[in-house]
Design a protein around this motif. Sequence first.
Motif, PDB file in Angstrom:
ATOM      1  N   GLU A 131       0.835  -1.206   0.000  1.00  0.00           N
ATOM      2  CA  GLU A 131       0.000   0.000   0.000  1.00  0.00           C
ATOM      3  C   GLU A 131       0.872   1.260   0.000  1.00  0.00           C
ATOM      4  O   GLU A 131       0.573   2.241  -0.696  1.00  0.00           O
ATOM      5  N   ASP A 134       2.282   1.758  -3.551  1.00  0.00           N
ATOM      6  CA  ASP A 134       1.280   2.296  -4.467  1.00  0.00           C
ATOM      7  C   ASP A 134       1.053   3.783  -4.213  1.00  0.00           C
ATOM      8  O   ASP A 134       0.855   4.565  -5.155  1.00  0.00           O
ATOM      9  N   ARG A 135       1.109   4.181  -2.949  1.00  0.00           N
ATOM     10  CA  ARG A 135       0.954   5.598  -2.617  1.00  0.00           C
ATOM     11  C   ARG A 135       2.151   6.392  -3.107  1.00  0.00           C
ATOM     12  O   ARG A 135       2.005   7.523  -3.598  1.00  0.00           O
ATOM     13  N   ARG A 136       3.357   5.807  -2.993  1.00  0.00           N
ATOM     14  CA  ARG A 136       4.560   6.467  -3.521  1.00  0.00           C
ATOM     15  C   ARG A 136       4.425   6.730  -5.013  1.00  0.00           C
ATOM     16  O   ARG A 136       4.706   7.824  -5.497  1.00  0.00           O
ATOM     17  N   LYS A 139       1.800   9.589  -5.586  1.00  0.00           N
ATOM     18  CA  LYS A 139       1.883  10.925  -5.002  1.00  0.00           C
ATOM     19  C   LYS A 139       3.295  11.405  -4.669  1.00  0.00           C
ATOM     20  O   LYS A 139       3.504  12.608  -4.495  1.00  0.00           O
ATOM     21  N   ASP A 140       4.268  10.515  -4.572  1.00  0.00           N
ATOM     22  CA  ASP A 140       5.576  10.907  -4.079  1.00  0.00           C
ATOM     23  C   ASP A 140       6.580  11.090  -5.212  1.00  0.00           C
ATOM     24  O   ASP A 140       6.230  11.060  -6.384  1.00  0.00           O
TER      25      ASP A 140
END
Length: 332
Positions: A131, A134-136, A139-140
């Motif tokens: 998770e 996937d966020r990286r 958005k990162d």
Amino acid sequence: MTPAASSALFSGPFALGTFSARGCGTPSYPGLVTPEGEVLDLRAALDEPGLTVVTLLERWDTVLPRLRDLAASRTGDRRPLAELNVHAPVEPRQVFQSGANYRQHVIDLEMAHRSSDDPRTEGEARAEIAEIMDRRAAKDLPYVFIGLPSAITGPYDDVVLPHWCEKPDWELELAAVISKPAYRVPVEEALSYVAGYTIANDLTDRACVFRRDMPAIGTDWLRSKNAPGFTPLGPWLVPAAFLADPGDLRVTLKLNGETMQDESTQDMLFGVARLISYASQTARLLPGDLVLTGSPAGNGMHWGRLLRDGDVMEGSITALGTQRTRCIAEQA
């Protein structure tokens, strides 16, 4: 060493490389190599005695049509590849390396370093790390650091494992080769700054990645990744025009004939365009520079089997050929 005989060494009508004639002290030169294994000396073909791959890349947009013509014409003095030494295809001024860029690879590394008192089950830990990855990606920012050109060696050269190197590991990677100065390039335009692609094996001493004396400082990439020969490169620079999609290539590394890495570049968190754009927001990328895109799952830490004296690594990427290097342990 030279590559094993093959009916097709790479995809496309030609690739570029750096070669030298067999014999002591012979100078290297840029060459156009065909899929059948014939090499044309580009210094003679273009009538430029001081030509290198980097100076050729400095005018890539204008010289590429000329290279296409040379490949199609079958003219000029062409030598069999088997008679030549094959060197790293390009000598970059800068090397940009991407870390933690393959989703499954990062999950595996995080699991390998998981604390023994972690209360989560293995399944829970993997799901949570996935998770975060996937966020990286959504958005990162990419994680990019600098490597040394002096670590580069040829695609068939022996790799010396320094005597102080405790946990040498392999990391086969797709490398993009820059064609023109790139500074603050938007993602949408980044691939237009790529001349072509090659293969890099970004060796790492896992024991040196984190400073034991100053853990708060973080990673020590100088010591862990930049010993001489720790970046076997090549064998070829394949023009970007000959690859349908750098985001859909197979990266495979075999150790002594056993497959250890076998993953698609689709698993990258940040694709080639995002990596180039990100690096260019801070640094000015130059013709011939390398942007290494990270390594997929299947490193030695995952298998619990690190490199040792006599090991042979064979790394291949779809359409780009195969490199083959042997490990030699340095005596203390």
